[in-house]
Write a protein that holds these residues in place. Structure first.
Motif, PDB file in Angstrom:
ATOM      1  N   UNK A 225       0.858  -1.189   0.000  1.00 23.57           N
ATOM      2  CA  UNK A 225       0.000   0.000   0.000  1.00 23.57           C
ATOM      3  C   UNK A 225       0.892   1.235   0.000  1.00 23.57           C
ATOM      4  N   UNK A 226       0.689   2.112  -0.982  1.00 16.55           N
ATOM      5  CA  UNK A 226       1.433   3.374  -1.052  1.00 16.55           C
ATOM      6  C   UNK A 226       0.503   4.501  -0.643  1.00 16.55           C
TER       7      UNK A 226
ATOM      8  N   UNK B 197      -5.275   5.351   8.540  1.00 12.58           N
ATOM      9  CA  UNK B 197      -6.726   5.278   8.412  1.00 12.58           C
ATOM     10  C   UNK B 197      -7.230   4.673   7.108  1.00 12.58           C
ATOM     11  N   UNK B 198      -6.616   5.003   5.939  1.00 14.02           N
ATOM     12  CA  UNK B 198      -7.113   4.439   4.673  1.00 14.02           C
ATOM     13  C   UNK B 198      -7.034   2.910   4.598  1.00 14.02           C
ATOM     14  N   UNK B 199      -6.204   2.281   5.440  1.00 12.72           N
ATOM     15  CA  UNK B 199      -6.109   0.819   5.398  1.00 12.72           C
ATOM     16  C   UNK B 199      -7.427   0.162   5.771  1.00 12.72           C
ATOM     17  N   UNK B 200      -8.276   0.905   6.500  1.00  8.91           N
ATOM     18  CA  UNK B 200      -9.582   0.358   6.860  1.00  8.91           C
ATOM     19  C   UNK B 200     -10.424   0.020   5.644  1.00  8.91           C
ATOM     20  N   UNK B 201     -10.179   0.698   4.513  1.00  8.37           N
ATOM     21  CA  UNK B 201     -10.926   0.421   3.282  1.00  8.37           C
ATOM     22  C   UNK B 201     -10.395  -0.804   2.549  1.00  8.37           C
ATOM     23  N   UNK B 202      -9.297  -1.382   3.047  1.00  5.67           N
ATOM     24  CA  UNK B 202      -8.663  -2.496   2.352  1.00  5.67           C
ATOM     25  C   UNK B 202      -8.612  -3.765   3.207  1.00  5.67           C
TER      26      UNK B 202
ATOM     27  N   UNK C   2      -5.052  -9.657   3.278  1.00  2.50           N
ATOM     28  CA  UNK C   2      -5.328 -10.888   4.022  1.00  2.50           C
ATOM     29  C   UNK C   2      -4.072 -11.687   4.352  1.00  2.50           C
ATOM     30  N   UNK C   3      -2.905 -11.136   4.061  1.00  2.00           N
ATOM     31  CA  UNK C   3      -1.632 -11.768   4.416  1.00  2.00           C
ATOM     32  C   UNK C   3      -0.621 -10.645   4.684  1.00  2.00           C
ATOM     33  N   UNK C   4       0.602 -11.013   5.048  1.00  2.00           N
ATOM     34  CA  UNK C   4       1.625  -9.994   5.336  1.00  2.00           C
ATOM     35  C   UNK C   4       1.687  -8.972   4.206  1.00  2.00           C
ATOM     36  N   UNK C   5       1.688  -7.688   4.563  1.00  2.00           N
ATOM     37  CA  UNK C   5       1.710  -6.635   3.547  1.00  2.00           C
ATOM     38  C   UNK C   5       2.628  -5.519   3.999  1.00  2.00           C
ATOM     39  N   UNK C   6       2.937  -4.619   3.064  1.00  2.00           N
ATOM     40  CA  UNK C   6       3.777  -3.460   3.362  1.00  2.00           C
ATOM     41  C   UNK C   6       2.988  -2.179   3.160  1.00  2.00           C
ATOM     42  N   UNK C   7       3.334  -1.166   3.951  1.00  2.00           N
ATOM     43  CA  UNK C   7       2.785   0.181   3.806  1.00  2.00           C
ATOM     44  C   UNK C   7       3.958   1.130   3.623  1.00  2.00           C
ATOM     45  N   UNK C   8       3.876   1.995   2.615  1.00  2.00           N
ATOM     46  CA  UNK C   8       4.980   2.898   2.285  1.00  2.00           C
ATOM     47  C   UNK C   8       4.435   4.301   2.069  1.00  2.00           C
ATOM     48  N   UNK C   9       5.071   5.285   2.667  1.00  2.00           N
ATOM     49  CA  UNK C   9       4.732   6.674   2.367  1.00  2.00           C
ATOM     50  C   UNK C   9       5.078   6.977   0.912  1.00  2.00           C
ATOM     51  N   UNK C  10       4.228   7.744   0.252  1.00  2.00           N
ATOM     52  CA  UNK C  10       4.412   8.007  -1.167  1.00  2.00           C
ATOM     53  C   UNK C  10       5.493   9.007  -1.495  1.00  2.00           C
ATOM     54  N   UNK C  11       6.256   9.456  -0.495  1.00  2.00           N
ATOM     55  CA  UNK C  11       7.330  10.417  -0.743  1.00  2.00           C
ATOM     56  C   UNK C  11       8.692   9.854  -0.357  1.00  2.00           C
ATOM     57  N   UNK C  12       8.819   8.517  -0.345  1.00  2.00           N
ATOM     58  CA  UNK C  12      10.059   7.861   0.072  1.00  2.00           C
ATOM     59  C   UNK C  12      10.833   7.358  -1.141  1.00  2.00           C
TER      60      UNK C  12
ATOM     61  N   UNK D 163      19.619   9.996  15.892  1.00  2.00           N
ATOM     62  CA  UNK D 163      18.491   9.176  16.336  1.00  2.00           C
ATOM     63  C   UNK D 163      18.140   8.136  15.285  1.00  2.00           C
ATOM     64  N   UNK D 164      17.482   7.077  15.746  1.00  2.00           N
ATOM     65  CA  UNK D 164      16.963   6.044  14.851  1.00  2.00           C
ATOM     66  C   UNK D 164      15.596   6.510  14.368  1.00  2.00           C
ATOM     67  N   UNK D 165      15.487   6.784  13.065  1.00  9.92           N
ATOM     68  CA  UNK D 165      14.276   7.373  12.497  1.00  9.92           C
ATOM     69  C   UNK D 165      13.439   6.337  11.761  1.00  9.92           C
ATOM     70  N   UNK D 166      12.133   6.494  11.823  1.00  4.44           N
ATOM     71  CA  UNK D 166      11.247   5.703  10.976  1.00  4.44           C
ATOM     72  C   UNK D 166      11.378   6.179   9.535  1.00  4.44           C
ATOM     73  N   UNK D 167      11.533   5.237   8.602  1.00  6.25           N
ATOM     74  CA  UNK D 167      11.675   5.578   7.189  1.00  6.25           C
ATOM     75  C   UNK D 167      10.337   5.765   6.484  1.00  6.25           C
ATOM     76  N   UNK D 168       9.238   5.518   7.192  1.00  9.53           N
ATOM     77  CA  UNK D 168       7.932   5.570   6.531  1.00  9.53           C
ATOM     78  C   UNK D 168       7.658   4.328   5.719  1.00  9.53           C
TER      79      UNK D 168
END
Length: 240
Positions: A4-5, A87-92, A97-107, A161-166
């Motif tokens: 999911x992007x 929040x948009x993941x609620x629509x999906x 239904x199995x392991x998935x990835x979420x990525x910010x669209x500016x990475x 610091x250890x940063x989240x990459x999104x």
């Protein structure tokens, strides 16, 4: 693996440019950020992609279409009101239904999805966060003054610091904590999981990571050779 992007944000940090273009379509040399992101996913053997859209989403849907130009299958969600990063993941729910990835669209990154996913599965957690070390320079002098007397002074130091990459790897069970139709960010999800003592892990990436929403990173991206399409950065890192 399904990916999911997240492309529904307004890109306020890059205004005024994002007044006419959504942030994922901002150009990096001759290609939009989103196209570079999709090509990176395809080199990592990803075929099924969902793009969440909101602000200027019609431009994103017109540019990417159904994904056939990259031998991918792209589908979309449409936010009638901003729903945050998670929040948009609620629509999906029915699709993820199995392991998935979420990525910010500016990475932009050279992270190996195979190594990241393997690390996630070894951990056995609900969520694994891709992370990177980054220095943050402070704009002011820092004074240590217990009881009012100065003990030390540092002129504009940098904090590391250890940063989240999104970029996140998730199990479908994580969606149980995402409400429907309510703005809900990744920070909200983390607070929910940590409050319930649910397992969340990190994966340390030592390669390329740029957050195009930051002006400095956006400018840095312009001088890299994106036409070289080098292999994804392999690092069989440990979960922490």
């Amino acid at each position: 693996m399904k990916v999911v992007i997240q492309c529904g944000g307004k890109g306020t940090r890059l205004r005024p440019y994002t007044m006419v273009l959504p942030k994922p379509l901002m150009p990096v040399q001759s290609q939009p950020v989103l196209e570079l992101l999709l090509k990176w996913l395809r080199r990592n053997d990803v075929r099924d992609v969902y793009i969440t859209t909101g602000y200027l989403g019609h431009l994103i849907r017109a540019f990417c279409g159904d994904g056939r130009q990259w031998s991918m299958n792209i589908r979309y969600t449409i936010e009638r009101q901003p729903l945050g990063t998670i929040g948009p993941l609620g629509m999906l729910r029915d699709e993820l239904d199995s392991t998935f990835m979420v990525i910010n669209g500016d990475v932009l990154t050279d992270l190996s999805i195979g190594a990241f996913a393997a690390c996630h599965h070894r951990s056995g957690g609900l969520v694994t966060v891709a992370t990177a070390l980054r220095e943050t320079p402070l704009e002011f002098g820092v004074i240590d003054a217990p009881e009012g007397r100065v003990k030390s002074f540092k002129e504009k130091p940098s904090l590391t610091n250890l940063m989240s990459m999104g970029i996140y790897c998730m199990e479908p069970e994580a969606l149980e904590y995402v409400p429907d139709g309510v703005p809900f960010g990744f920070d909200d999800l983390m607070y929910c999981l940590l409050a319930r003592d649910k397992p969340v892990y990190t994966y340390r990436h030592d390669g390329l990571w740029l957050d195009i929403g930051r002006v400095d990173d956006f400018q840095s991206a312009q001088i890299l050779d994106w036409d070289e399409q080098s292999p994804a950065h392999e690092r069989l890192g440990a979960v922490s």
